[in-house]
Design a protein around this motif. Sequence first.
Motif, PDB file in Angstrom:
ATOM      1  N   SER A 169       2.664   6.351 -16.968  1.00 38.12           N
ATOM      2  CA  SER A 169       1.359   7.027 -16.939  1.00 38.12           C
ATOM      3  C   SER A 169       0.755   7.006 -15.541  1.00 38.12           C
ATOM      4  CB  SER A 169       0.401   6.324 -17.916  1.00 38.12           C
ATOM      5  OG  SER A 169      -0.943   6.641 -17.628  1.00 38.12           O
ATOM      6  N   GLY A 170       0.332   8.174 -15.084  1.00 39.97           N
ATOM      7  CA  GLY A 170      -0.364   8.249 -13.807  1.00 39.97           C
ATOM      8  C   GLY A 170      -1.693   7.514 -13.845  1.00 39.97           C
ATOM      9  N   THR A 171      -2.357   7.527 -15.012  1.00 34.00           N
ATOM     10  CA  THR A 171      -3.614   6.790 -15.152  1.00 34.00           C
ATOM     11  C   THR A 171      -3.367   5.297 -15.023  1.00 34.00           C
ATOM     12  OG1 THR A 171      -4.476   8.530 -16.593  1.00 34.00           O
ATOM     13  CG2 THR A 171      -5.616   6.417 -16.638  1.00 34.00           C
ATOM     14  N   GLY A 172      -2.309   4.819 -15.663  1.00 38.94           N
ATOM     15  CA  GLY A 172      -1.970   3.409 -15.537  1.00 38.94           C
ATOM     16  C   GLY A 172      -1.675   3.030 -14.092  1.00 38.94           C
ATOM     17  N   PHE A 173      -0.985   3.915 -13.381  1.00 38.85           N
ATOM     18  CA  PHE A 173      -0.662   3.607 -11.987  1.00 38.85           C
ATOM     19  C   PHE A 173      -1.904   3.622 -11.109  1.00 38.85           C
ATOM     20  CE2 PHE A 173       0.675   4.780  -7.665  1.00 38.85           C
ATOM     21  CZ  PHE A 173       1.421   3.641  -7.377  1.00 38.85           C
ATOM     22  N   LEU A 174      -2.822   4.561 -11.331  1.00 34.67           N
ATOM     23  CA  LEU A 174      -4.022   4.564 -10.491  1.00 34.67           C
ATOM     24  C   LEU A 174      -4.870   3.327 -10.768  1.00 34.67           C
ATOM     25  CD1 LEU A 174      -7.006   5.501 -11.856  1.00 34.67           C
ATOM     26  CD2 LEU A 174      -5.821   7.675 -12.027  1.00 34.67           C
ATOM     27  N   ASP A 175      -4.844   2.826 -12.019  1.00 37.06           N
ATOM     28  CA  ASP A 175      -5.537   1.570 -12.304  1.00 37.06           C
ATOM     29  C   ASP A 175      -4.947   0.430 -11.482  1.00 37.06           C
ATOM     30  OD1 ASP A 175      -7.393   2.464 -14.247  1.00 37.06           O
ATOM     31  OD2 ASP A 175      -5.876   2.359 -15.818  1.00 37.06           O
ATOM     32  N   VAL A 176      -3.632   0.288 -11.553  1.00 33.45           N
ATOM     33  CA  VAL A 176      -2.965  -0.828 -10.882  1.00 33.45           C
ATOM     34  C   VAL A 176      -3.127  -0.727  -9.368  1.00 33.45           C
ATOM     35  CG1 VAL A 176      -0.715  -1.897 -10.447  1.00 33.45           C
ATOM     36  CG2 VAL A 176      -1.335  -1.205 -12.771  1.00 33.45           C
ATOM     37  N   SER A 177      -2.899   0.455  -8.805  1.00 35.58           N
ATOM     38  CA  SER A 177      -3.003   0.599  -7.350  1.00 35.58           C
ATOM     39  C   SER A 177      -4.444   0.401  -6.883  1.00 35.58           C
ATOM     40  CB  SER A 177      -2.466   1.961  -6.893  1.00 35.58           C
ATOM     41  OG  SER A 177      -3.232   3.025  -7.402  1.00 35.58           O
ATOM     42  N   SER A 178      -5.417   0.796  -7.703  1.00 32.99           N
ATOM     43  CA  SER A 178      -6.820   0.600  -7.304  1.00 32.99           C
ATOM     44  C   SER A 178      -7.207  -0.870  -7.367  1.00 32.99           C
ATOM     45  CB  SER A 178      -7.753   1.440  -8.172  1.00 32.99           C
ATOM     46  OG  SER A 178      -7.781   0.992  -9.518  1.00 32.99           O
ATOM     47  N   TRP A 179      -6.722  -1.602  -8.363  1.00 32.35           N
ATOM     48  CA  TRP A 179      -7.009  -3.036  -8.427  1.00 32.35           C
ATOM     49  C   TRP A 179      -6.410  -3.769  -7.229  1.00 32.35           C
ATOM     50  CZ3 TRP A 179      -5.264  -2.896 -14.193  1.00 32.35           C
ATOM     51  CH2 TRP A 179      -6.308  -2.389 -14.973  1.00 32.35           C
ATOM     52  N   LEU A 180      -5.208  -3.359  -6.815  1.00 39.04           N
ATOM     53  CA  LEU A 180      -4.597  -3.981  -5.640  1.00 39.04           C
ATOM     54  C   LEU A 180      -5.390  -3.661  -4.374  1.00 39.04           C
ATOM     55  CD1 LEU A 180      -0.849  -3.296  -6.480  1.00 39.04           C
ATOM     56  CD2 LEU A 180      -1.986  -5.521  -6.484  1.00 39.04           C
ATOM     57  N   GLN A 181      -5.973  -2.467  -4.325  1.00 41.23           N
ATOM     58  CA  GLN A 181      -6.798  -2.110  -3.175  1.00 41.23           C
ATOM     59  C   GLN A 181      -8.157  -2.823  -3.213  1.00 41.23           C
ATOM     60  OE1 GLN A 181      -6.807   2.206  -2.070  1.00 41.23           O
ATOM     61  NE2 GLN A 181      -5.270   2.408  -3.686  1.00 41.23           N
ATOM     62  N   MET A 182      -8.768  -2.896  -4.367  1.00 50.50           N
ATOM     63  CA  MET A 182     -10.095  -3.499  -4.475  1.00 50.50           C
ATOM     64  C   MET A 182     -10.065  -5.017  -4.334  1.00 50.50           C
ATOM     65  SD  MET A 182     -12.211  -1.358  -7.397  1.00 50.50           S
ATOM     66  CE  MET A 182     -10.950  -1.361  -8.670  1.00 50.50           C
ATOM     67  N   PHE A 183      -9.064  -5.667  -4.939  1.00 53.83           N
ATOM     68  CA  PHE A 183      -9.030  -7.121  -4.999  1.00 53.83           C
ATOM     69  C   PHE A 183      -8.027  -7.743  -4.032  1.00 53.83           C
ATOM     70  CE2 PHE A 183      -9.991  -6.147  -9.710  1.00 53.83           C
ATOM     71  CZ  PHE A 183     -11.356  -6.018  -9.456  1.00 53.83           C
ATOM     72  N   GLY A 184      -7.261  -6.899  -3.296  1.00 51.99           N
ATOM     73  CA  GLY A 184      -6.214  -7.420  -2.430  1.00 51.99           C
ATOM     74  C   GLY A 184      -4.950  -7.678  -3.231  1.00 51.99           C
ATOM     75  N   GLU A 185      -3.814  -7.804  -2.546  1.00 43.82           N
ATOM     76  CA  GLU A 185      -2.551  -7.945  -3.275  1.00 43.82           C
ATOM     77  C   GLU A 185      -2.535  -9.197  -4.146  1.00 43.82           C
ATOM     78  OE1 GLU A 185       2.301  -7.969  -2.588  1.00 43.82           O
ATOM     79  OE2 GLU A 185       0.945  -7.683  -0.885  1.00 43.82           O
ATOM     80  N   GLU A 186      -2.854 -10.337  -3.572  1.00 44.81           N
ATOM     81  CA  GLU A 186      -2.831 -11.575  -4.353  1.00 44.81           C
ATOM     82  C   GLU A 186      -3.873 -11.539  -5.462  1.00 44.81           C
ATOM     83  OE1 GLU A 186      -3.378 -16.414  -3.679  1.00 44.81           O
ATOM     84  OE2 GLU A 186      -2.983 -15.104  -1.964  1.00 44.81           O
ATOM     85  N   GLY A 187      -5.092 -11.113  -5.105  1.00 35.28           N
ATOM     86  CA  GLY A 187      -6.159 -11.052  -6.098  1.00 35.28           C
ATOM     87  C   GLY A 187      -5.905 -10.014  -7.172  1.00 35.28           C
ATOM     88  N   GLY A 188      -5.266  -8.908  -6.793  1.00 34.32           N
ATOM     89  CA  GLY A 188      -4.969  -7.861  -7.755  1.00 34.32           C
ATOM     90  C   GLY A 188      -3.984  -8.314  -8.816  1.00 34.32           C
ATOM     91  N   TRP A 189      -2.911  -8.973  -8.384  1.00 37.53           N
ATOM     92  CA  TRP A 189      -1.929  -9.452  -9.362  1.00 37.53           C
ATOM     93  C   TRP A 189      -2.509 -10.583 -10.200  1.00 37.53           C
ATOM     94  CZ3 TRP A 189       1.554  -6.263 -10.667  1.00 37.53           C
ATOM     95  CH2 TRP A 189       2.152  -5.413  -9.734  1.00 37.53           C
ATOM     96  N   ALA A 190      -3.357 -11.427  -9.592  1.00 37.89           N
ATOM     97  CA  ALA A 190      -4.025 -12.478 -10.368  1.00 37.89           C
ATOM     98  C   ALA A 190      -4.932 -11.862 -11.428  1.00 37.89           C
ATOM     99  CB  ALA A 190      -4.818 -13.394  -9.436  1.00 37.89           C
ATOM    100  N   TYR A 191      -5.629 -10.784 -11.042  1.00 37.17           N
ATOM    101  CA  TYR A 191      -6.480 -10.094 -12.012  1.00 37.17           C
ATOM    102  C   TYR A 191      -5.651  -9.561 -13.170  1.00 37.17           C
ATOM    103  CZ  TYR A 191      -9.326  -6.571 -14.264  1.00 37.17           C
ATOM    104  OH  TYR A 191      -9.974  -5.822 -15.218  1.00 37.17           O
ATOM    105  N   MET A 192      -4.534  -8.914 -12.861  1.00 34.52           N
ATOM    106  CA  MET A 192      -3.710  -8.343 -13.922  1.00 34.52           C
ATOM    107  C   MET A 192      -3.060  -9.415 -14.786  1.00 34.52           C
ATOM    108  SD  MET A 192      -2.067  -4.924 -12.171  1.00 34.52           S
ATOM    109  CE  MET A 192      -2.094  -5.391 -10.436  1.00 34.52           C
ATOM    110  N   ASP A 193      -2.768 -10.585 -14.213  1.00 36.84           N
ATOM    111  CA  ASP A 193      -2.257 -11.702 -15.024  1.00 36.84           C
ATOM    112  C   ASP A 193      -3.292 -12.093 -16.079  1.00 36.84           C
ATOM    113  OD1 ASP A 193       0.121 -11.860 -13.608  1.00 36.84           O
ATOM    114  OD2 ASP A 193      -0.531 -13.550 -12.351  1.00 36.84           O
ATOM    115  N   GLY A 194      -4.566 -12.176 -15.649  1.00 38.84           N
ATOM    116  CA  GLY A 194      -5.623 -12.516 -16.592  1.00 38.84           C
ATOM    117  C   GLY A 194      -5.867 -11.421 -17.620  1.00 38.84           C
ATOM    118  N   LEU A 195      -5.830 -10.185 -17.166  1.00 33.97           N
ATOM    119  CA  LEU A 195      -6.047  -9.054 -18.069  1.00 33.97           C
ATOM    120  C   LEU A 195      -4.952  -8.985 -19.130  1.00 33.97           C
ATOM    121  CD1 LEU A 195      -7.874  -6.497 -18.512  1.00 33.97           C
ATOM    122  CD2 LEU A 195      -6.179  -5.239 -17.159  1.00 33.97           C
TER     123      LEU A 195
END
Length: 340
Positions: A169-195
Amino acid sequence: MKSPSMLATAVFALSLAGTTAQADTQLTVYSAIEAEDLSRYAAAFSAHHPDITINWVRDSTGIITAKLLAEKTNPQADVIWGVAATSLLMLKSEGMLEPYNPTGVEKLDPKFVDADTPPYWTGMDAWVASICYNTVEADKLGLTPPTSWKDLLDSQYEGHLIMPNPNSSGTGFLDVSSWLQMFGEEGGWAYMDGLHKNIARYTHSGSKPCKLAAAGEIPIGISFAFRGAKSKAAGAPLEIIVPSEGVGWDMEATAIVAGTDNLEAAQKLADFAVTEEANGLYNGGYAVLAIPSVAKPVPHFPEGLQEGMIENDFEFAANNRSAILKEWQKRYDGKSDPKN
């Protein structure tokens, strides 16, 4: 081999095409446009070019992108109409797109046009991430509405969230890429681990989480505003939430596939895709258009959506797409819906 959903759409497209009187040229168009909009777009184009019939192959962005890459040495499509700009940037880097300067392209907002001259793709509209929140089902469960992405990490939402798989899904990808941009690479993956702890399942469609929330099958779906607005207009008890940190977005875009045998007809479709008429059609569901002057308010779009759109780094998303998807799959794919 086409997936069952693609085959079904192709059959629909061919039957639709059969209503056109003796078309001289047939264009195979790959698209992730919402299914209910395909016939409107085709009818409008056909009114100007009755000698050209569109045969649609429609699926979610990730599946269409993967199909195009698999066909790189033997392209089956003539035109891509309504697929994420991040996907088209990647296809451009693979030498799979034909540069073309559509008639009237100068009317488009520059950020909706590829930087090269002539451009390899042109944008149509922007679709923007949002949270679809079913107020009735949430009340039954005693949930409180989230106001931010990080609110979704709260344990009250465990098992009550659905989001799209970014590999399909393109929507799923824009979510993931935006979280990595907003929270940084380490913070983005940590966020997705919690989610991930709160996610019930990952769908293979960007609109499905909102459709399921609208139907009351899940209280919260991470999706996009266009789908939420349509469901709300149909009477669904949805609140469409714009998280306070900002929202990712992408453009639906158009491009000609390099090596098409129907270049002239493909160029006519690319010309139509940038017209004010076409933008008016896009405005049926999307509030942010390539030609801003055409845009009229869309009923039920949430306030603050356009202001919440992040400064999206499309080059980052395109250049890191494969690595991001591989890492996501390794971490989270166990909760994905079965593939067709």
